[in-house]
Design a protein around this motif. Structure first.
Motif, PDB file in Angstrom:
ATOM      1  N   GLU A   1      -8.052  21.282   3.611  1.00 21.64           N
ATOM      2  CA  GLU A   1      -8.753  22.167   4.542  1.00 21.64           C
ATOM      3  C   GLU A   1      -7.768  22.876   5.469  1.00 21.64           C
ATOM      4  OE1 GLU A   1     -12.426  21.949   7.801  1.00 21.64           O
ATOM      5  OE2 GLU A   1     -11.692  20.129   6.804  1.00 21.64           O
ATOM      6  N   ILE A   2      -6.746  22.155   5.933  1.00 25.09           N
ATOM      7  CA  ILE A   2      -5.726  22.754   6.798  1.00 25.09           C
ATOM      8  C   ILE A   2      -4.957  23.834   6.051  1.00 25.09           C
ATOM      9  CG2 ILE A   2      -3.537  22.297   7.959  1.00 25.09           C
ATOM     10  CD1 ILE A   2      -4.636  19.628   8.869  1.00 25.09           C
ATOM     11  N   GLU A   3      -4.561  23.553   4.810  1.00 26.55           N
ATOM     12  CA  GLU A   3      -3.829  24.537   4.025  1.00 26.55           C
ATOM     13  C   GLU A   3      -4.665  25.793   3.802  1.00 26.55           C
ATOM     14  OE1 GLU A   3      -0.656  24.522   3.080  1.00 26.55           O
ATOM     15  OE2 GLU A   3      -0.474  22.663   4.228  1.00 26.55           O
ATOM     16  N   SER A   4      -5.969  25.610   3.587  1.00 25.95           N
ATOM     17  CA  SER A   4      -6.858  26.748   3.389  1.00 25.95           C
ATOM     18  C   SER A   4      -6.948  27.593   4.662  1.00 25.95           C
ATOM     19  CB  SER A   4      -8.251  26.257   2.979  1.00 25.95           C
ATOM     20  OG  SER A   4      -9.161  27.325   2.857  1.00 25.95           O
ATOM     21  N   LEU A   5      -7.028  26.934   5.814  1.00 24.08           N
ATOM     22  CA  LEU A   5      -7.092  27.647   7.084  1.00 24.08           C
ATOM     23  C   LEU A   5      -5.792  28.395   7.364  1.00 24.08           C
ATOM     24  CD1 LEU A   5      -8.885  24.999   9.355  1.00 24.08           C
ATOM     25  CD2 LEU A   5      -9.796  27.227   8.673  1.00 24.08           C
ATOM     26  N   LYS A   6      -4.665  27.771   7.050  1.00 23.37           N
ATOM     27  CA  LYS A   6      -3.367  28.423   7.262  1.00 23.37           C
ATOM     28  C   LYS A   6      -3.235  29.684   6.420  1.00 23.37           C
ATOM     29  CE  LYS A   6       0.111  25.541   6.974  1.00 23.37           C
ATOM     30  NZ  LYS A   6       0.891  24.350   6.556  1.00 23.37           N
ATOM     31  N   LYS A   7      -3.649  29.591   5.163  1.00 23.00           N
ATOM     32  CA  LYS A   7      -3.563  30.758   4.278  1.00 23.00           C
ATOM     33  C   LYS A   7      -4.473  31.879   4.775  1.00 23.00           C
ATOM     34  CE  LYS A   7      -3.753  32.138  -0.586  1.00 23.00           C
ATOM     35  NZ  LYS A   7      -4.415  33.419  -0.260  1.00 23.00           N
ATOM     36  N   ALA A   8      -5.686  31.508   5.216  1.00 22.76           N
ATOM     37  CA  ALA A   8      -6.616  32.518   5.723  1.00 22.76           C
ATOM     38  C   ALA A   8      -6.059  33.184   6.983  1.00 22.76           C
ATOM     39  CB  ALA A   8      -7.968  31.870   6.016  1.00 22.76           C
ATOM     40  N   LEU A   9      -5.391  32.396   7.827  1.00 20.92           N
ATOM     41  CA  LEU A   9      -4.801  32.940   9.046  1.00 20.92           C
ATOM     42  C   LEU A   9      -3.698  33.945   8.729  1.00 20.92           C
ATOM     43  CD1 LEU A   9      -4.577  32.908  12.148  1.00 20.92           C
ATOM     44  CD2 LEU A   9      -2.949  31.008  11.914  1.00 20.92           C
TER      45      LEU A   9
END
Length: 321
Positions: A94-102
């Motif tokens: 979930e963190i990796e997904s948020l980082k990529k979206a950011l």
């Protein structure tokens, strides 16, 4: 910092109904009516009743558990740890997904300069979600993670916008970076500029002090204007187009070659000069920085007036388009 045990004087209490001595356990007594002689007086009756009732009463013990003692339910702790380990891969994903979206939301914003109000709102929302899942709650206690070169990807700091928007014509801001040396407690902020004929840099050197698990105080000591590194070979085109018309530059080839040789000579002369340094001596040369998210390749910090800085570690895959 107060611990749970400091607020709970008695973390848990154990009640045991086991009699202190087995021989005092209550057991049914069967006696023949003839085997009991009548008591001589009421006092004897009372004594007989008291002894039997005391023997049949369970004994309760109360004791407190110290912080050093092992948990009462060892099995429950093992289950809780196992459940947490199972959730970790899901949380990391979930963190990796948020980082990529950011990082994707920064596209076309020129480090935040050209971000629309909708984009800014999206960035703020993603940053808030990442801060809530920060894997490093005390960044200043993890200086090895802070150490190294960080590339600025986005900021809401208005002080940088004039630099990004008012650069001289044909001069481009190639990179804004920050180098942290956790062993010597130093910070270097740099801006790399490039033009058609030269590249240069502007940087500041500072010291920092740890003030809290998330906050550092920064004191700027000196600024450096790097020596322009001129291009030692200038290639002129054979023709140019202007207002729809092509102009042949071949007749001017000799003149252009002379200009090229002169530029090469100037490049060597200027590049040999030392950079220009200046010092900071007033109280305005101090600032603070609050790190609200930190991992191996992403850092989110907040500065004066609530400004946000999102930086990516040099070499991270997040820097790749």
């Amino acid at each position: 910092m107060a611990t749970i045990s400091q607020f709970n004087l008695f973390p848990s209490m154990i009640f045991s109904s086991t009699p202190k001595h087995p021989r005092f356990a209550s057991k049914p007594v069967f006696l023949s009516l003839n085997s009991i002689k009548a008591a001589r007086n009421p006092v004897e009756k009372l004594q007989l009743w008291s002894r039997e009732s005391v023997r049949g009463r369970p004994v309760f013990r109360v004791r407190s558990v110290d912080d050093d003692e092992e948990p009462i339910s060892e099995g429950a702790s093992v289950v809780a740890v196992a459940e947490e380990e199972e959730k970790k891969p899901e949380k990391d994903a979930e963190i990796e997904s948020l980082k990529k979206a950011l990082v994707d939301s920064f596209y076309g914003t020129d480090r935040g300069l050209r971000a629309t109000s909708e984009t800014r709102a999206e960035v703020v929302e993603l940053i808030t979600q990442l801060e809530a899942k920060n894997p490093t709650p005390a960044p200043t206690e993890a200086l090895t993670l802070l150490n190294g070169k960080w590339i600025l990807a986005y900021t809401s700091f208005p002080g940088l916008f004039p630099l990004l928007s008012r650069s001289p014509m044909l001069v481009k801001v190639e990179e804004i970076s920050q180098i942290i040396d956790s062993e010597n407690f130093t910070v270097q902020n740099s801006v790399l500029l490039s033009g058609p004929l030269a590249t240069s840099s502007i940087s500041t050197n500072a010291k920092f002090e740890v003030r809290s698990p998330k906050r550092v105080q920064i004191k700027f000591e000196e600024g450096i204007i790097g020596t322009p590194q001129l291009t030692d070979s200038i290639v002129f085109p054979e023709n140019v187009e202007f207002l729809g018309q092509k102009f042949d530059l071949t007749p001017f080839k000799g003149l252009l070659t002379s200009v090229q040789d002169t530029a090469s000579s100037v490049a060597k002369t200027i590049s040999s000069q030392p950079p220009f340094k200046f010092s900071f001596s007033n109280s305005n040369a101090e600032s603070w920085l609050l790190t609200t998210y930190l991992d191996e390749d992403l850092r989110i910090s907040r500065g004066d007036a609530g400004s946000v800085f999102v930086l990516i570690k040099e070499g991270s895959s997040l820097l790749k388009p």
